[in-house]
Write a protein that holds these residues in place. Sequence first.
Motif, PDB file in Angstrom:
ATOM      1  N   TRP A 130      36.018  35.736  26.028  1.00 18.94           N
ATOM      2  CA  TRP A 130      35.691  36.847  25.404  1.00 18.94           C
ATOM      3  C   TRP A 130      34.169  37.062  25.225  1.00 18.94           C
ATOM      4  CZ3 TRP A 130      38.867  40.617  26.309  1.00 18.94           C
ATOM      5  CH2 TRP A 130      40.075  40.294  26.412  1.00 18.94           C
ATOM      6  N   ILE A 149      38.647  43.533  36.621  1.00 16.75           N
ATOM      7  CA  ILE A 149      39.838  43.960  35.501  1.00 16.75           C
ATOM      8  C   ILE A 149      40.975  44.712  36.475  1.00 16.75           C
ATOM      9  CG2 ILE A 149      40.105  45.687  33.604  1.00 16.75           C
ATOM     10  CD1 ILE A 149      38.550  43.141  32.794  1.00 16.75           C
ATOM     11  N   LEU A 152      43.855  42.519  37.189  1.00 17.23           N
ATOM     12  CA  LEU A 152      44.594  42.018  36.121  1.00 17.23           C
ATOM     13  C   LEU A 152      45.627  43.156  35.896  1.00 17.23           C
ATOM     14  CD1 LEU A 152      41.857  40.817  33.839  1.00 17.23           C
ATOM     15  CD2 LEU A 152      43.175  39.438  35.250  1.00 17.23           C
TER      16      LEU A 152
HETATM   17  O1  LIG Z   1      41.396  42.088  30.343  1.00 19.02           O
HETATM   18  C1  LIG Z   1      41.965  43.361  30.474  1.00 19.02           C
HETATM   19  O2  LIG Z   1      41.342  44.235  30.661  1.00 19.02           O
HETATM   20  C2  LIG Z   1      43.121  43.006  29.986  1.00 19.02           C
HETATM   21  C3  LIG Z   1      43.543  42.995  28.503  1.00 19.02           C
HETATM   22  C4  LIG Z   1      43.449  42.316  27.600  1.00 19.02           C
HETATM   23  C5  LIG Z   1      43.503  42.495  26.159  1.00 19.02           C
HETATM   24  C6  LIG Z   1      43.813  44.012  26.528  1.00 19.02           C
HETATM   25  O3  LIG Z   1      43.847  44.816  25.793  1.00 19.02           O
HETATM   26  O4  LIG Z   1      43.601  44.315  27.861  1.00 19.02           O
END
Ligand SMILES: O=C(O)CC1=CCC(=O)O1
Length: 273
Positions: A130, A149, A152
């Motif tokens: 993070w 992103i 994911l």
């Molecule tokens: O990384 C992302 O965007 C996915 C994600 C992690 C926590 C969330 O709310 O989204």
Amino acid sequence: MAFLRVNGVVLHHEFRGAAGKPMLVFANSLGTDFRIWNDVAARLGGRYRVLLYDKRGHGLSEATPAPYAMSDHVKDLAALLDHHRIEKAAVVGLSVGGLIAQGLAALRPDLVAGLVLCDTAHKIGTEESWNTRIDTVLEKGIASIADGIMKLWFTPAYRSPDNADFVGYLTMLTRSPVQGYVGTCAAIRDADLTESTRALKMPVLCMVGDQDGSTPPDLVRSTAQLIRGSEFRIVAGAGHIPCVEQPEAVASLIDTFLRDAGYVKSSQAAQSV
Ligand SMILES: O=C(O)CC1=CCC(=O)O1
């Protein structure tokens, strides 16, 4: 569409669905706004009263300066429910929205009849991951991480530039307010809900996309295993945001779970927001 100042922040929210029916509250994920729930809410709106809201720093809600704590997000939602005199709701949360839902259930179990935890966990990511993301976004902007992103969030089949919906959700991410985005990254970084989630007593359904690259099935399963009596389901053909890629399956899982839990019948007369 409505705006309300609670807990020192203006929150954007909207009621949909049938007045007088059981309350269903939806909390969205990092870098998205409540429109990710549109297709699920449309399928459930005939049987539930639906409340959609943008957490602070997202959508049309105010972006207060970063960082945020998970307790900020949890107290915002509690205050929104209290303001509207919602005494009981089933709460559906995706990813950080699922952390908020778990936090609300721990802080205010009186408000929560049941939880649907989508693509979330009791702890998501590491401090290092993070912090790296926060530093990158502050230095280079959200667009610099957007391709990664999207991998994911969505399956390869969905991630086509010819898919107008995909382009729309990419735009939703890149237009997120930077303070709201990194503020919420900090809240996720600092949240470890293992013990409070282990103590939850209400009915809980955990679900996850089979191709979720952020909170993969094994992680979500481990959260389900913490909660006595919880259910666990895998949604086929979805990444981290099954409510967008597979809304029919998600709506059906939510509805079946809440019916089996007795929520629909027992609270139908109780709420008339
Ligand atoms: O990384 C992302 O965007 C996915 C994600 C992690 C926590 C969330 O709310 O989204």
